[in-house]
Design an enzyme around this catalytic site. Sequence first.
Site, PDB file in Angstrom:
ATOM      1  N   SER A 140       0.852  -1.198   0.000  1.00  0.00           N
ATOM      2  CA  SER A 140       0.000   0.000   0.000  1.00  0.00           C
ATOM      3  C   SER A 140       0.879   1.236   0.000  1.00  0.00           C
ATOM      4  O   SER A 140       2.006   1.208   0.519  1.00  0.00           O
ATOM      5  CB  SER A 140      -0.885   0.025   1.250  1.00  0.00           C
ATOM      6  OG  SER A 140      -1.567   1.268   1.345  1.00  0.00           O
ATOM      7  N   TYR A 153      -1.925  -0.807  10.350  1.00  0.00           N
ATOM      8  CA  TYR A 153      -2.040  -1.199   8.935  1.00  0.00           C
ATOM      9  C   TYR A 153      -0.859  -0.652   8.135  1.00  0.00           C
ATOM     10  O   TYR A 153      -0.204  -1.393   7.384  1.00  0.00           O
ATOM     11  CB  TYR A 153      -3.354  -0.670   8.353  1.00  0.00           C
ATOM     12  CG  TYR A 153      -3.479  -0.891   6.856  1.00  0.00           C
ATOM     13  CD1 TYR A 153      -3.788  -2.148   6.343  1.00  0.00           C
ATOM     14  CD2 TYR A 153      -3.268   0.155   5.953  1.00  0.00           C
ATOM     15  CE1 TYR A 153      -3.886  -2.359   4.968  1.00  0.00           C
ATOM     16  CE2 TYR A 153      -3.368  -0.043   4.585  1.00  0.00           C
ATOM     17  CZ  TYR A 153      -3.677  -1.302   4.093  1.00  0.00           C
ATOM     18  OH  TYR A 153      -3.770  -1.501   2.738  1.00  0.00           O
TER      19      TYR A 153
END
Length: 246
Positions: A140, A153
């Site tokens: 990501s 995350y």
Amino acid sequence: MSEQRVALVTGSSSGIGAAVARRLAAAGIRVVVNSARSVEAGQALAAELPDARYIQADVSDETQATGLVAAAVEAYGRLDILVNCAGTTRFIPHDDLDAASPDVWRHLYDVNVIGVWQTITAAVPHLRANGAGCVVNISSQAGVRPGGSSIPYAVSKAAVNHMTKLLAKTLGPGIRVNAVAPGFIDTPWFDGVEGADEAKAHVAGAVPMRRVGRPEDIAQAVFDLAHAAYITGEVLLVDGGGHLLS
Ligand SMILES: NC(=O)c1ccc[n+]([C@@H]2O[C@H](COP(=O)([O-])OP(=O)(O)OC[C@H]3O[C@@H](n4cnc5c(N)ncnc54)[C@H](OP(=O)(O)O)[C@@H]3O)[C@@H](O)[C@H]2O)c1
């Protein structure tokens, strides 16, 4: 390259993984579709593709992750491409330190980091067997720039990026290891998430490409990396140029 190649795409019942499965299948690659919970959606996608199978497994569970790779190899007799797309998050404001509890950290690491490690280590002997194995991890932009749905995350995706480079050094020349780091991609990931529509509009108005990403944008990048014989250890940002913004 032979059209007989086989790809395992974890987390491919939905969103980015489903688009990756479709893109690889369109090139004649046989695909193993996977998810932990959404069995019907995974089976439906596998049925739609020319020569695909669905295998249910939770990649965070060591036995299931190992079994997933073994079942994929048993189904097709080989494994050439592993795409680690299975991922999860918790949407937690970064200043809410209490909400980012150790249990949240452990859960996100179990899926996003250890899950990736488990499928790769199980796949290595099979990827090596054909001389030109390839791993693409879906990380990501949150693992590259300080942002994202929560601190655990973002850190888990930064770990995936670093794992990608370390394994690329370790597993070459027989296996290439790269990552695609998506920006905001319009998928069910954001279903029911408070503020998601505003975030989407903001990104679409700000990034140089003036839209959020589509799952197909990431699938094309995965496909390209899977065919780029001299690229390894790369973390490719696919974010419409969002990383150029200060
Ligand atoms: N959408 C974005 O903007 C964005 C941006 C950057 C990175 N990403 C990354 O892209 C990947 C895919 O996200 P997406 O947007 O396509 O979300 P999605 O549509 O919610 O898809 C997530 C997929 O992962 C599967 N999955 C989740 N936990 C799993 C587990 N433990 N074992 C096996 N499969 C599991 C899900 O199936 P089940 O839940 O049914 O098991 C589903 O197939 C994730 O790694 C995410 O971090 C997304």
